[in-house]
Structure formats: structure tokens, C-alpha cells
Design an enzyme around this catalytic site. Structure first.
Site, mmCIF file in Angstrom:
data_model
loop_
_atom_site.group_PDB
_atom_site.id
_atom_site.type_symbol
_atom_site.label_atom_id
_atom_site.label_comp_id
_atom_site.label_asym_id
_atom_site.label_seq_id
_atom_site.Cartn_x
_atom_site.Cartn_y
_atom_site.Cartn_z
ATOM 1 N N ASP A 92 0.861 -1.296 -0.056
ATOM 2 C CA ASP A 92 0.055 -0.009 0.253
ATOM 3 C C ASP A 92 0.883 1.156 0.103
ATOM 4 O OD1 ASP A 92 -2.027 -1.635 0.201
ATOM 5 O OD2 ASP A 92 -2.161 -1.556 2.309
ATOM 6 N N LYS A 141 1.860 2.005 -5.137
ATOM 7 C CA LYS A 141 2.451 1.592 -6.448
ATOM 8 C C LYS A 141 1.354 1.855 -7.386
ATOM 9 C CE LYS A 141 2.219 -2.506 -4.292
ATOM 10 N NZ LYS A 141 1.872 -2.220 -2.993
ATOM 11 N N GLY A 142 0.162 1.691 -7.118
ATOM 12 C CA GLY A 142 -0.899 1.876 -8.328
ATOM 13 C C GLY A 142 -0.622 3.392 -8.925
ATOM 14 N N LYS A 143 -0.364 4.283 -7.808
ATOM 15 C CA LYS A 143 -0.194 5.712 -8.391
ATOM 16 C C LYS A 143 0.906 5.821 -9.221
ATOM 17 C CE LYS A 143 0.756 10.471 -7.595
ATOM 18 N NZ LYS A 143 0.159 11.705 -7.136
ATOM 19 N N GLY A 149 -4.514 -4.399 -3.777
ATOM 20 C CA GLY A 149 -5.629 -3.073 -4.042
ATOM 21 C C GLY A 149 -4.935 -1.987 -4.535
ATOM 22 N N HIS A 150 -4.617 -1.749 -5.738
ATOM 23 C CA HIS A 150 -3.930 -0.515 -6.329
ATOM 24 C C HIS A 150 -4.814 0.632 -6.571
ATOM 25 C CE1 HIS A 150 -0.438 -3.456 -7.291
ATOM 26 N NE2 HIS A 150 -0.649 -3.478 -5.840
ATOM 27 N N ARG A 185 2.485 -28.905 -7.439
ATOM 28 C CA ARG A 185 2.000 -29.629 -8.326
ATOM 29 C C ARG A 185 0.743 -30.061 -8.809
ATOM 30 N NH1 ARG A 185 7.692 -32.380 -8.074
ATOM 31 N NH2 ARG A 185 6.806 -33.039 -6.121
ATOM 32 N N GLN A 208 2.135 -5.856 -3.170
ATOM 33 C CA GLN A 208 2.619 -6.096 -1.769
ATOM 34 C C GLN A 208 3.883 -5.360 -1.679
ATOM 35 O OE1 GLN A 208 1.010 -9.585 -3.436
ATOM 36 N NE2 GLN A 208 -0.305 -8.735 -2.850
ATOM 37 N N THR A 210 2.680 -12.598 2.828
ATOM 38 C CA THR A 210 2.050 -13.350 1.684
ATOM 39 C C THR A 210 2.618 -14.379 1.228
ATOM 40 O OG1 THR A 210 0.724 -12.785 -0.103
ATOM 41 C CG2 THR A 210 2.805 -11.708 -0.335
ATOM 42 N N ALA A 237 -7.403 -0.846 0.763
ATOM 43 C CA ALA A 237 -7.924 -0.861 -0.704
ATOM 44 C C ALA A 237 -8.881 -2.166 -0.912
ATOM 45 C CB ALA A 237 -7.193 -0.549 -1.660
ATOM 46 N N THR A 244 -9.670 -4.841 1.832
ATOM 47 C CA THR A 244 -10.668 -5.205 2.595
ATOM 48 C C THR A 244 -11.285 -4.429 3.615
ATOM 49 O OG1 THR A 244 -8.756 -5.626 4.148
ATOM 50 C CG2 THR A 244 -9.241 -7.406 2.984
ATOM 51 N N LYS A 304 3.088 10.235 -0.645
ATOM 52 C CA LYS A 304 2.258 10.712 0.953
ATOM 53 C C LYS A 304 2.907 11.447 1.724
ATOM 54 C CE LYS A 304 -1.206 7.975 1.718
ATOM 55 N NZ LYS A 304 -2.367 6.745 1.898
HETATM 56 P P1 GDP Z 1 -1.012 0.356 -3.242
HETATM 57 O O1 GDP Z 1 -1.351 -0.672 -3.109
HETATM 58 O O2 GDP Z 1 0.773 0.538 -3.362
HETATM 59 O O3 GDP Z 1 -1.138 0.608 -4.826
HETATM 60 O O4 GDP Z 1 -1.426 1.456 -2.614
HETATM 61 P P2 GDP Z 1 -2.875 1.603 -2.190
HETATM 62 O O5 GDP Z 1 -3.485 2.142 -3.332
HETATM 63 O O6 GDP Z 1 -3.297 0.478 -1.644
HETATM 64 O O7 GDP Z 1 -2.766 2.650 -1.101
HETATM 65 C C1 GDP Z 1 -2.419 4.053 -1.215
HETATM 66 C C2 GDP Z 1 -3.375 5.047 -0.873
HETATM 67 O O8 GDP Z 1 -2.902 6.300 -0.806
HETATM 68 C C3 GDP Z 1 -4.367 5.216 -2.018
HETATM 69 O O9 GDP Z 1 -5.804 5.654 -1.604
HETATM 70 C C4 GDP Z 1 -3.801 6.369 -2.905
HETATM 71 O O10 GDP Z 1 -4.662 7.141 -3.584
HETATM 72 C C5 GDP Z 1 -3.109 7.264 -1.811
HETATM 73 N N1 GDP Z 1 -2.008 8.180 -2.090
HETATM 74 C C6 GDP Z 1 -1.206 7.596 -3.276
HETATM 75 N N2 GDP Z 1 -0.066 8.458 -3.411
HETATM 76 C C7 GDP Z 1 -0.523 9.524 -2.368
HETATM 77 C C8 GDP Z 1 0.085 10.833 -2.094
HETATM 78 O O11 GDP Z 1 1.236 11.127 -2.391
HETATM 79 N N3 GDP Z 1 -0.411 11.464 -1.091
HETATM 80 C C9 GDP Z 1 -1.770 11.161 -0.448
HETATM 81 N N4 GDP Z 1 -2.616 11.882 0.588
HETATM 82 N N5 GDP Z 1 -2.282 9.999 -0.786
HETATM 83 C C10 GDP Z 1 -1.643 9.244 -1.820
HETATM 84 P P1 IMO Z 2 -0.920 -4.272 -2.217
HETATM 85 O O1 IMO Z 2 -0.667 -4.698 -3.587
HETATM 86 C C1 IMO Z 2 -0.912 -4.708 2.123
HETATM 87 C C2 IMO Z 2 -1.186 -8.667 3.433
HETATM 88 C C3 IMO Z 2 -2.333 -9.251 4.319
HETATM 89 C C4 IMO Z 2 -1.838 -10.288 5.232
HETATM 90 C C5 IMO Z 2 -0.584 -10.862 4.661
HETATM 91 C C6 IMO Z 2 -1.090 -12.176 3.924
HETATM 92 O O2 IMO Z 2 -2.422 -3.387 -2.331
HETATM 93 O O3 IMO Z 2 0.161 -3.438 -1.521
HETATM 94 P P2 IMO Z 2 -2.834 -12.848 1.948
HETATM 95 O O4 IMO Z 2 -4.067 -12.637 1.467
HETATM 96 O O5 IMO Z 2 -1.676 -12.371 0.678
HETATM 97 O O6 IMO Z 2 -2.227 -14.356 2.063
HETATM 98 O O7 IMO Z 2 -2.249 -12.030 3.108
HETATM 99 O O8 IMO Z 2 -0.331 -9.819 3.397
HETATM 100 N N1 IMO Z 2 -1.482 -8.379 2.164
HETATM 101 C C7 IMO Z 2 -1.311 -6.839 1.898
HETATM 102 N N2 IMO Z 2 -0.825 -5.971 2.766
HETATM 103 N N3 IMO Z 2 -1.262 -4.675 0.682
HETATM 104 C C8 IMO Z 2 -1.247 -5.565 0.086
HETATM 105 O O9 IMO Z 2 -1.248 -5.502 -1.207
HETATM 106 C C9 IMO Z 2 -1.496 -6.826 0.369
HETATM 107 N N4 IMO Z 2 -1.646 -8.227 0.106
HETATM 108 C C10 IMO Z 2 -1.536 -8.948 1.101
HETATM 109 O O10 IMO Z 2 -2.922 -8.054 4.946
HETATM 110 O O11 IMO Z 2 -0.949 -9.591 6.584
HETATM 111 MG MG MG Z 3 -2.865 -1.553 -1.831
#
Ligand code: GDP
Ligand code: IMO
Ligand code: MG
Length: 426
Positions: free
Chosen positions: A18, A21-23, A45-46, A145, A226, A241, A301, A303, A333
Site C-alpha cells: 500500500d 504503487k498503483g499511483k 488493491g492498487h 504440483r 504487496q 504473503t 483498498a 478489505t 504521501k
Molecule cells: P498500492 O497498493 O501500493 O497501490 O497503494 P494503495 O492504493 O493500496 O494505497 C495508497 C493510497 O494512498 C491510495 O488511496 C492512494 O490514492 C493514496 N495515495 C497515493 N499517493 C498519495 C500521496 O502522495 N498523497 C496522498 N495523500 N495519498 C496518496
Molecule cells: P498491495 O498490492 C498490504 C497482507 C495481508 C496479510 C498478508 C497475507 O495493495 O500493496 P494474503 O491474503 O496475501 O495471504 O495475506 O499480506 N497483504 C497486503 N497488505 N497491501 C497488499 O497489497 C497486501 N496483500 C496482502 O494483510 O497480512
Molecule cells: Mg494496496
């Protein structure tokens, strides 16, 4: 990151996921031709924000919002076909044209309903705090397997014979784990028929697709899911994970050779978060944690769970630089810290009275480490409108300089908000 000599870039999370990465992938995809997800599955969740629109991508690469970009779900992913087609439907409803530019590896493994039942049952025995998406059991089957691949789903005949021993085995495991749940063979056969037919037009040898793209001089982004500390080898095992989230996994999971990769961008938050169980040395106590969570909108994003929040941990990021071979950092951020008067940064650990320079392999030891903090002055001004480093308050620049020093890698991007334009390229 891309230039004449750098056509293939990996973007990885360098903390516990989190990081944004998505951004970053969405921003970099502006210059890319192909974006590939190479591991994980619907646990990711990106979030991508374009204008007023916010899209959360779980399995589809974050390049999909660029109409020119081809998107690939690589062989290293465990694909949940049901939610995958749900995601396609949602994007299509938002007017995003997908036809002809989304591809799925025929070698990717598939997450079936019994994997989710097994995931939930194993959480009753060992509370990792998984996303419940069946990720662990699907990777277990792959390595054991006895997995199910996209190519099996696409075969279109012999589904019952193929699935019967697998469903039976899953039910045996569920019984053994004391779970009252049972997987239904007919449901699985029906799913095979329905989703196999839909997957067939998308399924292909995506390793070959990526290889050809690179050979013809196209630019390829490999999108990690992750973060390094959730990597099954390098993370805080067993609170991880079930895939290799680090850059080494990118070549394997995208189906190309490691020599094709030209750079690795590690995404880090200006602080730290984690969702799920396991050690988080810089976790902040009490009200301050709630403040950080609210300011950062730190709720999962995938759960919706509240994310645990802590200060920037340089030991973790240095470790991440090493295990990923990072060539640059993107700090996200920064704006979330705008209102703090003082900002602690963890510059090292002490373990049982001695200095501890590395992330220990033993989670009990990591649970016991005492972070050593350096307190930096806050800037108490908005950074959200900055588009160049020079636009940032001096204390914010000093904060970034210190992170760069501690991590030992150059900061290439600074993100100051959720939107596409809220980015500083250094
Ligand atoms: P990812 O899983 O690495 O793609 O990240 P997530 O999308 O799960 O979580 C990142 C959250 O932070 C999302 O809600 C983004 O919209 C938000 N975000 C990303 N970059 C920034 C930033 O520079 N500032 C703020 N305030 N939010 C950001
Ligand atoms: P993104 O790509 C944050 C965490 C779960 C748990 C552990 C194992 O959005 O960064 P799993 O369901 O993969 O077997 O869970 O990994 N986890 C994440 N935490 N961001 C994620 O993905 C995650 N994907 C899994 O919360 O601790
Ligand atoms: Mg995420």
C-alpha cells in the site's frame, strides 16, 4: 526512469504494501507500452485517481487507464477469474475500453472457491490476517504440483474429471482443519465452463508477448504487488504473503530473463503502514496513530481494514534497497505529514541492549527491537501544490534529504497527493 537505455522497469513496494504503487505505475505508464502484473492476485488493491474518478485495481495492471497501453497478467499471478471479470465489467461501465489490450498468461494459476475456503479455515488455526482471497492455498497447490492453470480452464473438456480429485482433496483438508465448510464439485464444474470460455480469448503466452515488445524497443513496466516485508523469503515470515514480492520475482513472474530488467523503483511512504498481523517496529501508539491513519486515509483498498501506522523506518527501507536491488526511490504521501510539528524517523534498532543494523530473520526478535528515533522538524505548510522540489518548504526538503541519506538511494519521485498531477519528478 525510462530512457534510451532503460526500457524495462520494475516498480515494487519497499515496505509492507500500500505504498502507492498503483499511483506510480499510472504515472509512469504515460511513457510505457506494456504494463505487467507478475505476482500476487486479488489480495492487491492498487488505487489510481484520475480527475474525479478513483479506481481500485486488484488484478488488472494499473496501466489500464491509459488507452494506448497493453496490460498483462503474468504467469506468476494467481488469478481469481470470477473477480477478474467483475473488475473488467466495472472498468467497462466507467467507459474504459479494454478489448484487445488485456492479456492473461496461459501459465498463470487460478484461484478457485475451494482456495478461499481453505484460506479462511487456515486463518482459524494461524492468524496471519490474510485478505481471505485464497492466495496462500493457490500458491501451495502450484508448488505442490496440483494447481489449476489458465490453460486447464481454457481446455473446455474433461472439467469434472480434472476437478473431482482436487475438490475432494480440498474437502479432506477442510475436515482435517475442523472447518464446517465444504467445496461443491458442481459449482466448480459450472465455473470452469462459464469462465473458461470467457478467458480463452485473453489467454496467451504472455512471456513471449513481453519479450517481443522489448525486442521491438517498446517500454515495459513490471508492476509489483504487496511489499518487500511481505515477501515469502525476505519478509516478516510467517506474517507474509505467499509470493516473491521483491524484484527478483519480476522476471520469473513476467516470464522474461533477469537480464532484461534495467531498473527497479522502490515505492515508500514518507511513513510506514501495515495491514494484517506481525511486527511493525515503528508502530505509533494511541491517538497519534489514529491521527496519522485519518490524515493518510489508511484503510485497506481490498478489505477496508484500518491500516496500522508508524513512522518511517530506515532499517526496513535499507533492507529493501538491498533485497530488491533498488535503483531509485519514489516517496509517496509526503503531504500526509504536512501538519506535524515534529516527525520522528527511525534511523536504527537496538536489540537486547545492542545495536541491530539489519532486519532480524526471527519475528520475535523484530517484535522486541527498540527503534532509535531522530526527530526532524515538521514544515506545517501544504506540500500538495508542489510540482518541483524547489516548491517544497525547506523542512520538507530536509526531511527528504535525510530519507535519501538513510536509504542510500536517490529519490526519483515525490508524491504529494492522490492525483496524477501531484507528483514531483526529481
Ligand atoms: P498500492 O497498493 O501500493 O497501490 O497503494 P494503495 O492504493 O493500496 O494505497 C495508497 C493510497 O494512498 C491510495 O488511496 C492512494 O490514492 C493514496 N495515495 C497515493 N499517493 C498519495 C500521496 O502522495 N498523497 C496522498 N495523500 N495519498 C496518496
Ligand atoms: P498491495 O498490492 C498490504 C497482507 C495481508 C496479510 C498478508 C497475507 O495493495 O500493496 P494474503 O491474503 O496475501 O495471504 O495475506 O499480506 N497483504 C497486503 N497488505 N497491501 C497488499 O497489497 C497486501 N496483500 C496482502 O494483510 O497480512
Ligand atoms: Mg494496496
Amino acid at each position: 526512469m525510462f530512457d534510451r537505455k532503460h526500457n524495462c522497469i520494475v516498480v515494487v513496494g519497499a515496505q509492507w504494501g500500500d505504498e502507492g504503487k498503483g499511483k506510480l505505475v499510472d504515472v509512469l505508464a504515460e511513457q510505457a507500452d506494456v504494463v505487467v502484473r507478475y505476482q500476487g492476485g486479488a489480495n492487491a488493491g492498487h488505487t489510481v485517481v484520475v480527475g474525479e474518478r478513483q479506481v481500485v485495481l486488484h488484478q488488472i495492471p494499473s496501466g489500464i487507464l491509459h488507452p494506448r497501453v497493453r496490460c498483462v497478467v503474468g504467469n506468476g499471478v494467481v488469478l481469481d477469474p470470477e473477480t477478474f471479470f467483475g473488475e473488467i465489467k466495472e472498468l467497462t461501465a466507467q467507459g474504459i475500453e479494454i478489448a484487445g489490450r488485456l492479456f492473461v498468461s496461459d501459465r498463470a494459476h487460478v484461484v478457485l472457491p475451494y482456495h478461499k475456503l481453505l484460506d479462511q479455515a487456515s486463518e482459524m488455526q494461524q492468524q496471519i490476517g490474510t485478505t481471505g482471497r485464497g492466495i496462500g492455498p493457490a500458491y501451495e497447490d502450484k508448488i505442490g504440483r496440483r494447481g489449476v492453470r489458465v490453460t486447464d480452464l481454457c481446455r473446455g473438456r474433461g472439467a469434472r474429471e480434472f476437478l473431482e480429485p482436487r475438490v475432494e482433496r480440498a474437502n479432506g483438508m477442510l475436515r482435517l482443519m475442523g472447518s464446517p465448510a465444504t467445496a461443491d464439485l458442481d459449482e466448480h464444474v459450472e465455473l470452469f465452463g462459464r469462465l473458461g470460455a470467457k478467458l480463452r480469448p485473453l489467454a496467451t503466452d504472455t512471456g513471449l508477448l513481453v519479450h517481443r515488445a522489448l525486442r521491438s524497443g517498446q517500454r515495459v513496466l513490471l508492476e509489483g504487488a504487496q511489499g518487500a516485508l511481505l515477501d515469502v523469503d525476505h519478509g516478516t515470515y510467517p506474517f507474509v504473503t505467499s509470493s516473491n514480492t521483491t524484484a527478483g520475482g519480476a522476471a520469473v513472474g513476467a516470464g522474461i530473463g533477469p537480464t532484461e530488467i534495467d531498473g527497479v523503483l522502490g515505492v515508500v511512504k514518507a511513513y510506514t503502514t501495515r495491514v494484517g498481523n506481525g511486527p511493525l517496529p515503528t508502530e505509533v501508539a494511541g491517538d497519534l496513530q489514529a491521527q496519522l491513519r485519518d490524515l493518510g486515509g489508511e484503510f485497506g483498498a481490498t478489505t477496508g481494514r484500518p491500516r496500522r501506522c508508524g513512522w518511517f523506518d530506515a532499517t526496513v527501507v535499507r533492507y529493501s534497497v538491498r533485497v530488491n536491488g533498488l535503483t531509485g526511490l519514489a516517496v509517496t504521501k509526503l503531504d500526509v505529514l504536512d501538519t506535524f510539528e515534529e516527525i520522528p524517523v527511525c534511523v536504527g534498532y537496538r536489540l537486547d541492549g545492542s545495536e541491530c543494523a539489519e532486519v532480524p530473520s526471527d519475528v520475535e526478535a523484530l517484535d522486541r527491537v527498540e527503534p532509535v528515533y531522530e526527530v526532524l522538524p515538521g514544515w506545517q505548510r501544504t506540500t500538495a501544490t508542489a510540482r518541483r522540489l524547489a516548491d517544497l518548504p525547506p523542512a520538507a526538503r530536509a526531511y527528504l534529504d535525510r530519507l535519501e541519506d538513510l536509504a542510500g538511494q536517490p529519490i526519483r519521485f515525490v508524491s504529494v497527493g492522490t492525483r496524477r498531477d501531484q507528483i514531483i519528478e526529481v
